[in-house]
Write a protein that holds these residues in place. Structure first.
Motif, PDB file in Angstrom:
ATOM      1  N   ASP A 110       0.845  -1.186   0.000  1.00 60.34           N
ATOM      2  CA  ASP A 110       0.000   0.000   0.000  1.00 60.34           C
ATOM      3  C   ASP A 110       0.887   1.245   0.000  1.00 60.34           C
ATOM      4  O   ASP A 110       1.918   1.280   0.670  1.00 60.34           O
ATOM      5  N   ASN A 157      -8.056  -6.275   1.313  1.00 62.63           N
ATOM      6  CA  ASN A 157      -8.674  -6.655   2.582  1.00 62.63           C
ATOM      7  C   ASN A 157      -7.708  -6.434   3.735  1.00 62.63           C
ATOM      8  O   ASN A 157      -6.537  -6.102   3.538  1.00 62.63           O
ATOM      9  N   PHE A 158      -8.201  -6.672   4.952  1.00 64.15           N
ATOM     10  CA  PHE A 158      -7.367  -6.609   6.155  1.00 64.15           C
ATOM     11  C   PHE A 158      -6.535  -7.881   6.200  1.00 64.15           C
ATOM     12  O   PHE A 158      -7.080  -8.985   6.287  1.00 64.15           O
ATOM     13  N   TYR A 164      -3.815  -3.219   6.769  1.00 68.51           N
ATOM     14  CA  TYR A 164      -4.135  -2.678   5.448  1.00 68.51           C
ATOM     15  C   TYR A 164      -2.892  -2.251   4.661  1.00 68.51           C
ATOM     16  O   TYR A 164      -2.999  -1.533   3.666  1.00 68.51           O
ATOM     17  N   ARG A 167      -1.899  -5.237  -0.198  1.00 68.59           N
ATOM     18  CA  ARG A 167      -3.101  -5.282  -1.029  1.00 68.59           C
ATOM     19  C   ARG A 167      -3.045  -6.497  -1.957  1.00 68.59           C
ATOM     20  O   ARG A 167      -2.217  -6.562  -2.861  1.00 68.59           O
ATOM     21  N   VAL A 173      -9.550  -1.044  -3.089  1.00 67.86           N
ATOM     22  CA  VAL A 173     -10.494  -0.475  -2.131  1.00 67.86           C
ATOM     23  C   VAL A 173      -9.868   0.796  -1.554  1.00 67.86           C
ATOM     24  O   VAL A 173      -8.788   0.753  -0.965  1.00 67.86           O
ATOM     25  N   ASP A 174     -10.543   1.923  -1.749  1.00 67.90           N
ATOM     26  CA  ASP A 174     -10.054   3.215  -1.255  1.00 67.90           C
ATOM     27  C   ASP A 174     -10.528   3.381   0.185  1.00 67.90           C
ATOM     28  O   ASP A 174     -11.663   3.782   0.438  1.00 67.90           O
ATOM     29  N   TYR A 175      -9.648   3.070   1.127  1.00 69.35           N
ATOM     30  CA  TYR A 175     -10.021   3.091   2.539  1.00 69.35           C
ATOM     31  C   TYR A 175     -10.300   4.503   3.059  1.00 69.35           C
ATOM     32  O   TYR A 175     -10.962   4.661   4.081  1.00 69.35           O
ATOM     33  N   LYS A 176      -9.803   5.511   2.352  1.00 66.88           N
ATOM     34  CA  LYS A 176      -9.944   6.891   2.832  1.00 66.88           C
ATOM     35  C   LYS A 176     -11.169   7.607   2.260  1.00 66.88           C
ATOM     36  O   LYS A 176     -11.501   8.695   2.702  1.00 66.88           O
ATOM     37  N   LEU A 179     -14.617   3.642   1.108  1.00 68.01           N
ATOM     38  CA  LEU A 179     -14.414   2.278   0.618  1.00 68.01           C
ATOM     39  C   LEU A 179     -14.843   2.118  -0.838  1.00 68.01           C
ATOM     40  O   LEU A 179     -15.318   1.062  -1.257  1.00 68.01           O
ATOM     41  N   ARG A 181     -14.562   1.411  -4.757  1.00 67.99           N
ATOM     42  CA  ARG A 181     -13.842   0.285  -5.360  1.00 67.99           C
ATOM     43  C   ARG A 181     -13.527   0.573  -6.824  1.00 67.99           C
ATOM     44  O   ARG A 181     -14.379   1.066  -7.564  1.00 67.99           O
TER      45      ARG A 181
END
Length: 205
Positions: A110, A157-158, A164, A167, A173-176, A179, A181
């Motif tokens: 990441d 995913n985690f 995180y 990847r 997946v944009d965690y910020k 979420l 996609r």
């Protein structure tokens, strides 16, 4: 094995042995990478699993070259021929049972500072899947009864203790940002592959 593991080994009655013998419906194989293995009396690895087996995991050929290109995780090297060897071994050792490759994939690091278009252009993963799927196909031609193949993973995913920071997904997946996609190059390639299509760059490989 009994000397090393002692009471940690399970004990089965004669009736339980009869129930277990040849009772496997299929073998599910999670496979990501490959190592060379050597015997050692004491392993420097702190993991009891490897200590008990008295093995050393080696990532270099005798000449010194690394076994394959490394992905993001320090344990994951890209070695497509390894999956063919393990599939063929299972077939030969256990009377060719049905096999499903239940997990296969690689991770990217990441990078919070990289623009999203760079994160989506995961060409190393495309090369990984091309190589591993070709090796699975070779194993099938060798006579192995492979019934299915599952890529890991559809989504980032985690990832266990690494959270995180790694990847594995075909889809970013944009965690910020809620979420959201975004399909990576590997997702687009996979979609094309599953539809039986062939892009110009595939023909040139």
């Amino acid at each position: 094995m009994r000397e090393r593991l002692g009471e940690r080994l399970p004990k089965f009655s004669d009736e339980e042995k009869k129930l277990l013998r040849n009772s496997v419906d299929f073998v599910g194989l999670n496979h990501y990478t490959t190592r060379f293995i050597a015997h050692v009396m004491r392993n420097h690895d702190r993991n009891d699993f490897y200590q008990d087996q008295q093995i050393e995991r080696i990532v270099n050929w005798p000449e010194g070259d690394v076994i394959g290109e490394r992905a993001a995780s320090e344990w994951l090297y890209i070695v497509p021929w390894g999956i063919r060897k393990v599939l063929n071994y299972i077939a030969q050792k256990y009377h060719n049972p049905p096999i499903y490759v239940t997990e296969n994939g690689m991770d990217d690091e990441d990078s919070p500072t990289s623009p999203i278009h760079e994160m989506l252009d995961d060409q190393k993963r495309v090369v990984y899947f091309k190589g591993y799927l070709a090796a699975v196909a070779q194993s099938i031609r060798d006579g192995t009864d492979v019934r299915g193949y599952f890529a890991w993973s559809l989504l980032d995913n985690f990832e266990w203790a690494q959270g995180y920071t790694k990847r594995f997904g075909l889809v970013y997946v944009d965690y910020k940002h809620g979420l959201s996609r975004h399909p990576k190059s590997s997702a687009i390639w996979f979609s094309h592959f599953l539809k039986g299509g062939e892009r110009k760059e595939d023909k040139e490989d």
